[in-house]
Motif scaffolding. Structure first.
Motif, short mmCIF file in Angstrom:
data_model
loop_
_atom_site.label_atom_id
_atom_site.label_comp_id
_atom_site.label_asym_id
_atom_site.label_seq_id
_atom_site.Cartn_x
_atom_site.Cartn_y
_atom_site.Cartn_z
N PHE A 8 1.15 -1.21 -0.07
CA PHE A 8 0.05 0.17 -0.40
C PHE A 8 0.84 1.65 -0.28
N VAL A 9 2.03 1.33 1.11
CA VAL A 9 2.82 2.46 1.19
C VAL A 9 3.46 2.90 -0.51
N LYS A 10 3.99 1.82 -0.65
CA LYS A 10 4.74 2.24 -2.44
C LYS A 10 3.22 1.87 -3.27
N ALA A 11 2.65 2.03 -3.63
CA ALA A 11 1.38 2.21 -4.03
C ALA A 11 1.37 0.63 -5.33
N TYR A 12 1.79 -0.29 -4.50
CA TYR A 12 2.99 -1.46 -5.67
C TYR A 12 1.14 -2.22 -5.42
N VAL A 13 -0.18 -1.57 -5.71
CA VAL A 13 -1.25 -2.74 -6.39
C VAL A 13 -1.49 -3.92 -6.58
N ASP A 14 -0.84 -4.44 -7.70
CA ASP A 14 -0.60 -5.74 -8.29
C ASP A 14 -0.35 -6.89 -7.46
N TYR A 15 1.05 -5.95 -6.39
CA TYR A 15 0.78 -7.34 -4.85
C TYR A 15 0.68 -7.37 -4.28
N PHE A 16 -0.75 -6.68 -4.20
CA PHE A 16 -1.11 -6.13 -2.84
C PHE A 16 -3.00 -7.42 -3.91
N TRP A 36 -5.79 6.09 -4.65
CA TRP A 36 -5.85 6.15 -3.52
C TRP A 36 -5.21 5.90 -2.79
N THR A 37 -3.82 4.97 -2.86
CA THR A 37 -3.15 4.94 -2.08
C THR A 37 -1.40 5.58 -2.59
N LYS A 38 -1.71 6.52 -3.84
CA LYS A 38 -0.87 7.16 -4.21
C LYS A 38 -1.44 8.75 -3.73
N ALA A 39 -2.56 8.87 -3.29
CA ALA A 39 -2.89 10.17 -2.56
C ALA A 39 -2.78 10.50 -1.46
N VAL A 40 -2.41 9.36 -0.55
CA VAL A 40 -2.15 9.86 0.32
C VAL A 40 -1.15 9.61 1.40
N ILE A 41 -0.84 9.75 2.33
CA ILE A 41 0.89 10.05 3.38
C ILE A 41 0.85 8.59 4.02
N TRP A 42 1.38 7.57 4.03
CA TRP A 42 1.35 6.28 4.68
C TRP A 42 1.89 6.56 6.10
N LEU A 43 0.97 6.44 7.01
CA LEU A 43 2.17 6.66 8.29
C LEU A 43 2.77 5.77 9.33
N HIS A 44 1.96 4.76 9.87
CA HIS A 44 2.41 3.38 9.76
C HIS A 44 1.28 2.35 10.18
N LEU A 45 1.53 1.52 10.68
CA LEU A 45 0.96 -0.13 10.64
C LEU A 45 0.93 0.36 12.26
N GLN A 46 0.31 -0.47 12.72
CA GLN A 46 -0.19 -1.47 14.23
C GLN A 46 -0.79 -2.21 13.81
N ILE A 47 0.08 -3.36 14.82
CA ILE A 47 -0.54 -4.97 14.87
C ILE A 47 -1.32 -5.17 16.45
N LEU A 48 -2.38 -4.76 15.92
CA LEU A 48 -2.88 -5.35 17.51
C LEU A 48 -3.25 -6.29 18.25
N SER A 49 -3.01 -7.97 16.84
CA SER A 49 -3.50 -8.95 17.78
C SER A 49 -3.00 -10.08 16.41
N ALA A 50 -2.44 -11.06 17.04
CA ALA A 50 -3.06 -12.46 15.59
C ALA A 50 -2.63 -13.49 16.40
N ASN A 51 -3.64 -14.61 15.88
CA ASN A 51 -4.30 -15.45 16.41
C ASN A 51 -4.27 -16.59 15.25
N LYS A 52 -3.39 -17.39 15.76
CA LYS A 52 -2.96 -18.58 14.87
C LYS A 52 -2.02 -18.00 13.82
N GLY A 53 -1.90 -18.80 12.98
CA GLY A 53 -1.00 -18.58 11.25
C GLY A 53 0.49 -18.74 12.12
N GLY A 54 0.52 -19.82 12.50
CA GLY A 54 2.14 -20.39 12.96
C GLY A 54 2.13 -21.45 11.89
N VAL A 55 3.84 -22.57 12.34
CA VAL A 55 4.31 -23.20 11.39
C VAL A 55 2.26 -24.42 11.19
N SER A 56 2.54 -24.58 12.21
CA SER A 56 1.73 -26.07 11.66
C SER A 56 -0.41 -25.67 11.95
#
Length: 100
Positions: A8-16, A36-56
């Motif tokens: 999003f920050v780099k406006a790489y919409v194809d990757y997204f 839209w991604t080019k029209a805004v200034i991205w400030l930061h990302l805050q991860i609030l929580s992650a559930n599961k998503g581990g190796v297994s």
């Protein structure tokens, strides 16, 4: 999640778009998203929580806030994302607002 935010920050919409599982890609939003991604200034990302998503795991969720400035106002996207692992790669299935 951080790679998706960086896209999003780099406006790489194809990757997204490619980070979505093929059946859930919102391709109809691609052009609008790029503008839209080019029209805004991205400030930061805050991860609030992650559930599961581990190796297994084959599924996981991430709750996050993405802060950006648009026309001089600081705004925030607050969402939860559901991910699924397929053939060793994580794909986004759905993003939804926390109150949905």
């Amino acid at each position: 999640m951080r790679l998706r935010y960086s896209a999003f920050v780099k406006a790489y919409v194809d990757y997204f778009m490619k980070s979505y599982q093929r059946k859930t890609r919102p391709l109809s939003e691609k052009k609008e998203l790029k503008v839209w991604t080019k029209a805004v200034i991205w400030l930061h990302l805050q991860i609030l929580s992650a559930n599961k998503g581990g190796v297994s795991d084959i599924e996981g969720t991430v709750a996050f806030k993405a802060f950006f400035s648009e026309e001089g106002d600081v705004k925030v996207i607050s969402e939860n994302s559901i991910f699924e692992k397929e053939k060793g790669k994580w794909w986004c299935l759905k993003e939804y607002e926390p109150n949905e």
